[in-house]
Every structure is written in C-alpha cells, then in structure tokens.
Design a protein around this motif. Structure first.
Motif, PDB file in Angstrom:
ATOM      1  N   UNK A 201      21.463 -21.831 -36.561  1.00  0.00           N
ATOM      2  CA  UNK A 201      22.807 -21.654 -37.145  1.00  0.00           C
ATOM      3  C   UNK A 201      23.869 -22.173 -36.163  1.00  0.00           C
ATOM      4  N   UNK A 205      26.256 -25.409 -37.346  1.00  0.00           N
ATOM      5  CA  UNK A 205      27.705 -25.354 -37.506  1.00  0.00           C
ATOM      6  C   UNK A 205      28.419 -26.112 -36.387  1.00  0.00           C
ATOM      7  N   UNK A 209      30.878 -29.060 -37.557  1.00  0.00           N
ATOM      8  CA  UNK A 209      32.262 -29.084 -37.077  1.00  0.00           C
ATOM      9  C   UNK A 209      32.580 -30.435 -36.451  1.00  0.00           C
ATOM     10  N   UNK A 212      33.331 -33.258 -38.936  1.00  0.00           N
ATOM     11  CA  UNK A 212      34.700 -33.275 -39.484  1.00  0.00           C
ATOM     12  C   UNK A 212      35.669 -34.082 -38.614  1.00  0.00           C
ATOM     13  N   UNK A 213      35.288 -34.341 -37.376  1.00  0.00           N
ATOM     14  CA  UNK A 213      36.187 -35.058 -36.467  1.00  0.00           C
ATOM     15  C   UNK A 213      35.847 -36.532 -36.412  1.00  0.00           C
ATOM     16  N   UNK A 215      36.635 -38.662 -34.252  1.00  0.00           N
ATOM     17  CA  UNK A 215      36.368 -39.186 -32.908  1.00  0.00           C
ATOM     18  C   UNK A 215      34.885 -39.114 -32.536  1.00  0.00           C
TER      19      UNK A 215
ATOM     20  N   UNK B  31      25.137 -13.622 -39.648  1.00  0.00           N
ATOM     21  CA  UNK B  31      25.200 -14.657 -38.605  1.00  0.00           C
ATOM     22  C   UNK B  31      25.848 -15.930 -39.163  1.00  0.00           C
ATOM     23  N   UNK B  32      25.541 -16.231 -40.425  1.00  0.00           N
ATOM     24  CA  UNK B  32      26.015 -17.482 -41.037  1.00  0.00           C
ATOM     25  C   UNK B  32      27.481 -17.386 -41.476  1.00  0.00           C
ATOM     26  N   UNK B  35      30.754 -18.643 -38.942  1.00  0.00           N
ATOM     27  CA  UNK B  35      30.954 -20.095 -38.807  1.00  0.00           C
ATOM     28  C   UNK B  35      31.251 -20.780 -40.142  1.00  0.00           C
ATOM     29  N   UNK B  36      30.689 -20.224 -41.235  1.00  0.00           N
ATOM     30  CA  UNK B  36      30.960 -20.821 -42.550  1.00  0.00           C
ATOM     31  C   UNK B  36      32.411 -20.574 -42.954  1.00  0.00           C
ATOM     32  N   UNK B  39      34.371 -23.089 -41.075  1.00  0.00           N
ATOM     33  CA  UNK B  39      34.170 -24.439 -41.624  1.00  0.00           C
ATOM     34  C   UNK B  39      34.930 -24.636 -42.930  1.00  0.00           C
ATOM     35  N   UNK B  41      37.859 -23.332 -43.613  1.00  0.00           N
ATOM     36  CA  UNK B  41      39.279 -23.071 -43.394  1.00  0.00           C
ATOM     37  C   UNK B  41      39.912 -24.292 -42.754  1.00  0.00           C
ATOM     38  N   UNK B  42      40.932 -24.865 -43.398  1.00  0.00           N
ATOM     39  CA  UNK B  42      41.594 -26.000 -42.763  1.00  0.00           C
ATOM     40  C   UNK B  42      42.984 -25.635 -42.254  1.00  0.00           C
ATOM     41  N   UNK B  69      31.763 -15.633 -34.415  1.00  0.00           N
ATOM     42  CA  UNK B  69      32.079 -16.899 -33.754  1.00  0.00           C
ATOM     43  C   UNK B  69      31.862 -18.076 -34.699  1.00  0.00           C
ATOM     44  N   UNK B  71      31.225 -21.292 -33.449  1.00  0.00           N
ATOM     45  CA  UNK B  71      30.312 -22.227 -32.770  1.00  0.00           C
ATOM     46  C   UNK B  71      30.775 -23.680 -32.835  1.00  0.00           C
ATOM     47  N   UNK B  72      32.072 -23.906 -32.959  1.00  0.00           N
ATOM     48  CA  UNK B  72      32.586 -25.291 -33.049  1.00  0.00           C
ATOM     49  C   UNK B  72      32.930 -25.797 -31.649  1.00  0.00           C
ATOM     50  N   UNK B  73      31.892 -25.955 -30.814  1.00  0.00           N
ATOM     51  CA  UNK B  73      32.130 -26.396 -29.442  1.00  0.00           C
ATOM     52  C   UNK B  73      32.555 -27.871 -29.426  1.00  0.00           C
ATOM     53  N   UNK B  75      34.836 -29.412 -30.945  1.00  0.00           N
ATOM     54  CA  UNK B  75      34.951 -29.932 -32.315  1.00  0.00           C
ATOM     55  C   UNK B  75      36.229 -29.393 -32.968  1.00  0.00           C
ATOM     56  N   UNK B  76      36.773 -30.061 -33.979  1.00  0.00           N
ATOM     57  CA  UNK B  76      36.279 -31.334 -34.529  1.00  0.00           C
ATOM     58  C   UNK B  76      36.595 -32.541 -33.629  1.00  0.00           C
ATOM     59  N   UNK B  77      37.729 -32.528 -32.928  1.00  0.00           N
ATOM     60  CA  UNK B  77      38.047 -33.660 -32.056  1.00  0.00           C
ATOM     61  C   UNK B  77      38.425 -33.151 -30.669  1.00  0.00           C
TER      62      UNK B  77
END
Lengths: 328, 223
Positions: A201, A205, A209, A212-213, A215, B31-32, B35-36, B39, B41-42, B69, B71-73, B75-77
C-alpha cells in the motif's frame, strides 16, 4: 421442482469460485511460518528505536519540555479533532521527562535483545505511537515506518529467535547450542502478511502520487531531488549533465514504486524488485541524508525474505564468528 | 517447545479464523483509506465526497494507531523547500541574530537536523493563508478559522521556545522558500544550489510578499 438441479448447476460456478477464494485466503493468511525473518526485523527495528530515542534525548526539553518547539498544549490543539492521545501531553517537568526517556530507552533495548519479548513488544509499540502523537510537527516517513514495524512485530512471537528469550529457553532445556529451530506459527504468518500488504500500500500510493506529477515523467523531479540543498548529503548534481539518465532514473522509480505491489509476489521478479528497493532506499540514505528512513524502508522490505534464507545467513554468520573466535 | 507451537496453532480454529478475517479486512481497509483520501483530494474544496464519508468511519482507528498517512514521498512534484528563519532581538546590547530551521551548517546528528527541517516544513505546510476564504462554503470558513487559530498557537509556541532559549526580547518568524536551481542555471549560469537568489520570503501576515536575498553578513545559525 424440476428446475432445482438446473439452479444448483447454475450456482456451481459461483460456489466453486467462492470456495477457491476462501481456500486461497486461508492459505495466504493462516498457514504456519517460521519466525526468523521477523526476529531479524525485530533486532534491526529495536536498534532503530534505540538510536531514535537517543537522538531525541540530545534535545529532549526542546521537543518535550515546558518551552518545547511545539508545546504540549499546542500538540493537543493540533490533535483536537482527531482521535489521538499521548501520556507525554501531561508531562513537561525535566526530571520526569528524563525518567521517562530512560524508561523508554530501557524498553527499546529489551525489545532489541528480546527479553520477555511478548509484553515488551506491546509496550514498545504503545510508546512509539505515544511519542509520535506528542511529537507531531517534527515527524517524517521514518517515524511512520517505525510505527508500522512495531505494530506488526507485536502480533508475532518475534522474540522466539535471535533473542535472550530463545537463549534462556535453550539453557533451561540444557541444550548445548541455543538453536531457535522449529518455531513455525500462524501468528508469524499473519504478521508477515500484514507487513507485506502494508508495504505494498505504501509503495502503490507513493507511486500513484508521483504519477500525478509531470516532473516525474520528464525526469526533472530527479534533478530537483538531487539539487535540493537542505536534503543533500552527497553532491550528485553532476548527474544533471546527463539528463537522459535522470529521466530513466525517474521513470524506473515511478514504475518500480507503482508496480511493486504486483511484481513482488512472483518468485522470478522478487529479487529484481527487492534489489531495486535496496538501490533506491540506499541511494536516498546516502545522497539525501535520510539514512534512517532508508534503513527503515529496507528493513520493511525484509518481510519478503523467506525465513529459511534468513536463518541460513544467521547460521553462516555464527559459524564464521565461531571460526574466527576459535583461532589460536 | 514444539508442543507450545502446536498449541498456539490449535487456537486458529475456523470460528477464530473467520473472526480474524473480519479484523484483517477492516484493518487493511483502514490502511488504504488515508492515502486514498489524499489521492482523491486536489484542494480543500475539491475532495471526493465518497472518500470523505469512508474516511469518517476509519478516522478514529487510523488516528489512534498512527495510520493516517498519505505516503506521497517526494510527490507529486518535488521542488522548493520551506524554511523558517527567526529574527531575534535583544535589549541587553547583543546584536540581533537569525536562527535558521534547518541550520544547514549543523547537519550532525543528521536525524536531529531532519527533525528541525520537518519543524519548518510542517509549519509552512500548516499555514492556512492570511485572508478568510471568500464565497466559500460555511464549513470551509469554519475549517479555515480553526486552522488559523492552531497555526497562531504553533507560531506562539515556537516564539516562546526561542525567547526562552536565547533570552531574546523580540522574536519574529519568517517563512522562506528555497528552490533548487535549474540545470541551466547551475551549469551555464554557474549558480550554486545555495545561491542567495534562490531564496524568497513567502507571504507573511503583514500581507507583503517580498523577494529578498538569502544569507546576510554576520548572521548566526542555530536552532
């Protein structure tokens, strides 16, 4: 009445599918597994917990004291709409904080060496999340992974090998060698499966994530990471002179992370996926100054190693040490 | 020992397995979900209504077990870092100093350096903006007010910490952005990654967005 057998025949397909699914589920979760991998993970996790706690100790009052960066009252306010709780919200006297610091450290040391591991592992997890709930605002991925590791290790008898518990149990039985053999339990398997699924998981994710970028698609993300002054611990900016290489590295990262959850299961692709995990997290640890996070993620990846592999390493290591210590 | 193992495995009879299965399904969903939720949410107004409802169910469990959490390490940019500089003034004749979070001149032990870095990153991440959202749903305005109140409390806590630690008479917090140079800037313009022009002060409560140079002369790092 006459169409009864027909109905039964129609239900055969879905029923067979359901039975197969149930069998598959039971085989996945409820078979026995040896403890060696989890025992190794316990030792490394314990060492990380100890190191983390020692580092908190270098500025204990700055993070937990009455005039902390984020005071207890602020930490409570930040958690007001959540369902978190920490006993550290109610402690800010230096004397008591230091007493708690040494107590926590003692629990983590006992967890590492594996003494009374079952209750100690529960205590280690409770203390880990309590620290996290109090210290929000100064946390990062390393803390999240430590919490995951302690939570699942608590489920299994992870002190049944490579531990003081195993050594003492063997001594009580008058065994000459404290060998932790034959400890295959279902709870070990449940804990391992939970670690594996949770790791999938995290990567899924993390990968989505990045998708989506833009770059990460053109490779500039990799440059932005390497040229990041605050993170940088090893200057790798020369790679910026080879843009195609950065673009390849960015794409490999995105695809590896996104498809980890699928490619980690087949035995043919597992070494490749784990090898990439070692390279990527090792790289982050060395070049981006996050050795702790890198080690924590690599430790989490160990859950995909077969217990027999881990134990054969341990036995080889033991033989090697014995050979060297017996040398005249 | 083997008898103890088999007795442990004997516990896993069918009803226990079914009960554990229910627990496992709930836990894995928990757990899911966080992060979902992230993902899907903009922005504060562009959120998945479905995930909001699902998140509400799992929030107590996720919060309590520290599972909340994204987990968007990186990311996105990945890009700029957000730093915190504190200007300290004294009434006892000492010259004003600047304390930086993180202090890039003191990176050891690295884990402690990273804690300070996270203090500044999270502080900036929690900044809700200076002006109340206009033409926004009432729920969003209430949320903004609450975020604003907590942000101010956080700011006051940090100021109190620095005041006590350094014995300062006045502490002003400034939020700065440090962007990485582009490859062209670095290799053709010969701009190093810590060049002053890469630092920019970001909007403060005074409502001024100023471009300032980075490191001044005679400043003291700390934190």
């Amino acid at each position: 009445m006459a169409d009864r057998p027909m109905t039964r025949r129609r239900l055969d397909g879905p029923l067979t599918w359901f039975e197969q699914m149930q069998r598959g589920w039971d085989q996945f979760w409820f078979r026995s597994r040896s403890v060696y991998t989890l025992a190794l993970m316990r030792v490394i996790t314990g060492l990380m917990l100890c190191y983390n706690q020692i580092i908190w100790g270098t500025q204990l009052e700055a993070f937990l004291g009455a005039n902390a960066w984020i005071s207890s009252a602020t930490s409570r306010a930040m958690a007001e709409q959540g369902f978190t709780w920490s006993f550290l919200w109610y402690v800010d006297s230096p004397g008591l904080l230091w007493a708690i610091q040494f107590l926590i450290l003692a629990v983590f040391i006992l967890f590492t060496v594996g003494w009374r591991t079952r209750p100690i592992s529960v205590l280690a997890w409770l203390l880990t999340i309590s620290m996290c709930h109090r210290l929000q605002g100064a946390l990062f991925g390393f803390d999240q992974v430590l919490a995951v590791l302690t939570m699942y290790l608590m489920i299994a008898p992870c002190g049944a090998a490579y531990s003081l518990d195993a050594y003492l149990a063997a001594r009580r039985k008058n065994d000459s060698v404290p060998s932790p053999r034959g400890k295959a339990t279902i709870s070990c398997n449940v804990a391992t499966r939970l670690l594996q699924c949770h790791l999938c998981v995290i990567y899924l994710f993390g990968g989505l994530a990045k998708v989506r970028g833009e770059s990460w698609w053109d490779g500039s993300a990799m440059w932005n990471v390497l040229a990041n002054f605050e993170y940088q611990s090893l200057d790798m900016t020369l790679l910026g002179r080879v843009p195609w290489l950065l673009a390849v590295l960015a794409l490999v990262t995105v695809f590896w992370e996104t498809f980890y959850c699928a490619l980690i299961w087949p035995r043919w692709s597992r070494p490749l996926v784990l090898g990439l995990a070692l390279l990527i997290h090792g790289g982050i640890g060395i070049a981006l100054g996050m050795a702790t996070f890198g080690i924590a993620m690599i430790t989490l990846n160990l859950c995909f190693l077969e217990p027999s592999t881990v134990d054969s390493w341990f036995q080889s290591g033991t033989r090697w040490v014995q050979k060297w210590t017996n040398r005249p | 020992m083997n008898s103890r193992v088999s007795s442990e495995n004997d516990v896993w009879r069918l009803p226990v397995r079914r009960l554990v299965t229910a627990g496992l399904v709930f836990h894995l969903l928990a757990v899911v979900v966080p992060p979902l939720q992230l993902a899907t949410t903009s922005s504060p107004v562009m959120r998945s209504p479905f995930m909001d409802q699902v998140g509400w169910v799992f929030q107590p469990y996720d919060d309590a077990l520290f599972l909340n959490h994204g987990y968007a390490f990186f990311a996105p940019n990945p890009g700029s870092n957000f730093l915190l500089w504190a200007r300290l003034e004294f009434t006892d004749g000492r010259q004003p100093i600047i304390v930086r979070l993180p202090d890039t001149d003191q990176r050891f032990p690295r884990l402690m350096y990273h804690r300070h870095f996270m203090l500044s990153e999270h502080f900036n991440g929690a900044y809700p903006g200076y002006e109340e959202p206009v033409d926004a749903p009432a729920e969003l305005v209430v949320g903004w007010k609450r975020s604003r109140q907590i942000f101010k409390q956080r700011e006051a806590s940090m100021i109190r910490h620095l005041t006590e630690k350094y014995g300062a008479s006045r502490v002003t917090l400034e939020r700065w952005e440090h962007r990485p140079p582009s490859t062209i800037e670095m290799f053709q313009g010969r701009i190093p990654i810590d060049a002053p022009e890469l630092y920019r002060r970001v909007d403060s409560d005074r409502g001024n967005e100023r471009a300032k140079s980075g490191r001044g002369q005679g400043e003291v790092n700390g934190g």
